[in-house]
Design a protein around this motif. Structure first.
Motif, PDB file in Angstrom:
ATOM      1  N   MET A  55      -6.052  -0.488   8.467  1.00  0.00           N
ATOM      2  CA  MET A  55      -6.030   0.749   7.678  1.00  0.00           C
ATOM      3  C   MET A  55      -5.683   0.486   6.220  1.00  0.00           C
ATOM      4  N   GLY A  56      -4.846  -0.515   5.967  1.00  0.00           N
ATOM      5  CA  GLY A  56      -4.532  -0.879   4.584  1.00  0.00           C
ATOM      6  C   GLY A  56      -5.756  -1.378   3.845  1.00  0.00           C
ATOM      7  N   TYR A  57      -6.518  -2.242   4.498  1.00  0.00           N
ATOM      8  CA  TYR A  57      -7.759  -2.731   3.877  1.00  0.00           C
ATOM      9  C   TYR A  57      -8.771  -1.606   3.696  1.00  0.00           C
ATOM     10  N   ILE A  58      -8.825  -0.693   4.652  1.00  0.00           N
ATOM     11  CA  ILE A  58      -9.727   0.453   4.526  1.00  0.00           C
ATOM     12  C   ILE A  58      -9.320   1.317   3.341  1.00  0.00           C
TER      13      ILE A  58
ATOM     14  N   LEU B  10      -6.729   9.352  -6.975  1.00  0.00           N
ATOM     15  CA  LEU B  10      -6.912  10.500  -6.093  1.00  0.00           C
ATOM     16  C   LEU B  10      -7.483  10.069  -4.741  1.00  0.00           C
ATOM     17  N   TRP B  11      -8.501   9.227  -4.767  1.00  0.00           N
ATOM     18  CA  TRP B  11      -9.086   8.747  -3.509  1.00  0.00           C
ATOM     19  C   TRP B  11      -8.090   7.882  -2.740  1.00  0.00           C
ATOM     20  N   TYR B  12      -7.390   7.011  -3.435  1.00  0.00           N
ATOM     21  CA  TYR B  12      -6.431   6.125  -2.776  1.00  0.00           C
ATOM     22  C   TYR B  12      -5.307   6.942  -2.136  1.00  0.00           C
ATOM     23  N   HIS B  13      -4.791   7.912  -2.878  1.00  0.00           N
ATOM     24  CA  HIS B  13      -3.707   8.754  -2.385  1.00  0.00           C
ATOM     25  C   HIS B  13      -4.171   9.592  -1.186  1.00  0.00           C
ATOM     26  N   THR B  14      -5.401  10.063  -1.246  1.00  0.00           N
ATOM     27  CA  THR B  14      -5.961  10.828  -0.131  1.00  0.00           C
ATOM     28  C   THR B  14      -6.076   9.970   1.124  1.00  0.00           C
ATOM     29  N   LEU B  15      -6.598   8.767   0.984  1.00  0.00           N
ATOM     30  CA  LEU B  15      -6.717   7.866   2.137  1.00  0.00           C
ATOM     31  C   LEU B  15      -5.342   7.468   2.668  1.00  0.00           C
ATOM     32  N   GLY B  16      -4.368   7.340   1.769  1.00  0.00           N
ATOM     33  CA  GLY B  16      -3.002   7.066   2.208  1.00  0.00           C
ATOM     34  C   GLY B  16      -2.433   8.224   3.018  1.00  0.00           C
ATOM     35  N   GLY B  17      -2.742   9.444   2.603  1.00  0.00           N
ATOM     36  CA  GLY B  17      -2.300  10.610   3.361  1.00  0.00           C
ATOM     37  C   GLY B  17      -2.936  10.670   4.737  1.00  0.00           C
ATOM     38  N   ILE B  18      -4.223  10.318   4.814  1.00  0.00           N
ATOM     39  CA  ILE B  18      -4.904  10.284   6.116  1.00  0.00           C
ATOM     40  C   ILE B  18      -4.273   9.222   7.009  1.00  0.00           C
ATOM     41  N   ARG B  19      -3.947   8.070   6.409  1.00  0.00           N
ATOM     42  CA  ARG B  19      -3.292   7.008   7.186  1.00  0.00           C
ATOM     43  C   ARG B  19      -1.957   7.503   7.749  1.00  0.00           C
TER      44      ARG B  19
ATOM     45  N   THR C 181       0.827  -1.209   0.000  1.00  0.00           N
ATOM     46  CA  THR C 181       0.000   0.000   0.000  1.00  0.00           C
ATOM     47  C   THR C 181       0.859   1.256   0.000  1.00  0.00           C
ATOM     48  N   SER C 182       2.001   1.215   0.679  1.00  0.00           N
ATOM     49  CA  SER C 182       2.893   2.369   0.690  1.00  0.00           C
ATOM     50  C   SER C 182       3.482   2.632  -0.698  1.00  0.00           C
ATOM     51  N   ILE C 183       3.916   1.570  -1.365  1.00  0.00           N
ATOM     52  CA  ILE C 183       4.452   1.719  -2.721  1.00  0.00           C
ATOM     53  C   ILE C 183       3.372   2.213  -3.667  1.00  0.00           C
TER      54      ILE C 183
END
Length: 127
Positions: A108-111, A81-90, A26-28
């Motif tokens: 959080m990864g699954y979320i 965009l949504w994935y990157h945003t959720l990654g930033g929140i994580r 998920t980080s990559i």
């Protein structure tokens, strides 16, 4: 002096040593989606510049973005965009010192994965 007895060992453990984990994948993917969003932003800038340049240029740019390929690129860009945003929140949650245990990290990864898909579909279908 320390390198004298190194032999053929690698400098450090690398990708062939570790098996992929959800947190690393998920980080990559956050990094990849961030770079993909740059390409999507360039397409939007091209479309806006074409609109300002005249009807002939706009027709070309609009035709590309409204084609099946353009729709696919824009759909995947919305997901990125949504994935990157959720990654930033994580990462904001991690920066506060919370959610660093293995169970929370995987949750959080699954979320991130499921949430980005659901938010993309919601955006396309409802908005």
């Amino acid at each position: 002096m320390a390198d004298v007895n190194r032999g053929d060992r690698p400098l450090s453990p690398h990708l062939q040593v570790y098996r992929p984990q959800l947190t690393s994948v998920t980080s990559i993917l956050v990094r990849i989606t961030g770079n993909a969003l740059i390409v999507a932003a360039l397409l939007v800038v091209w479309w806006l510049l074409a609109a300002a340049s005249g009807p002939e240029h706009f027709a070309i740019a609009d035709g590309v973005l409204r084609s099946w390929f353009g729709n696919l690129v824009l759909f995947l860009s919305l997901w990125a965009l949504w994935y990157h945003t959720l990654g930033g929140i994580r990462h904001l949650i991690w920066d506060s010192g919370r959610g660093l245990d293995l169970k929370s990290s995987y949750t959080m990864g699954y979320i991130m994965i499921g949430g980005s898909v659901l938010l993309t579909l919601f955006t396309v279908l409802v908005i």
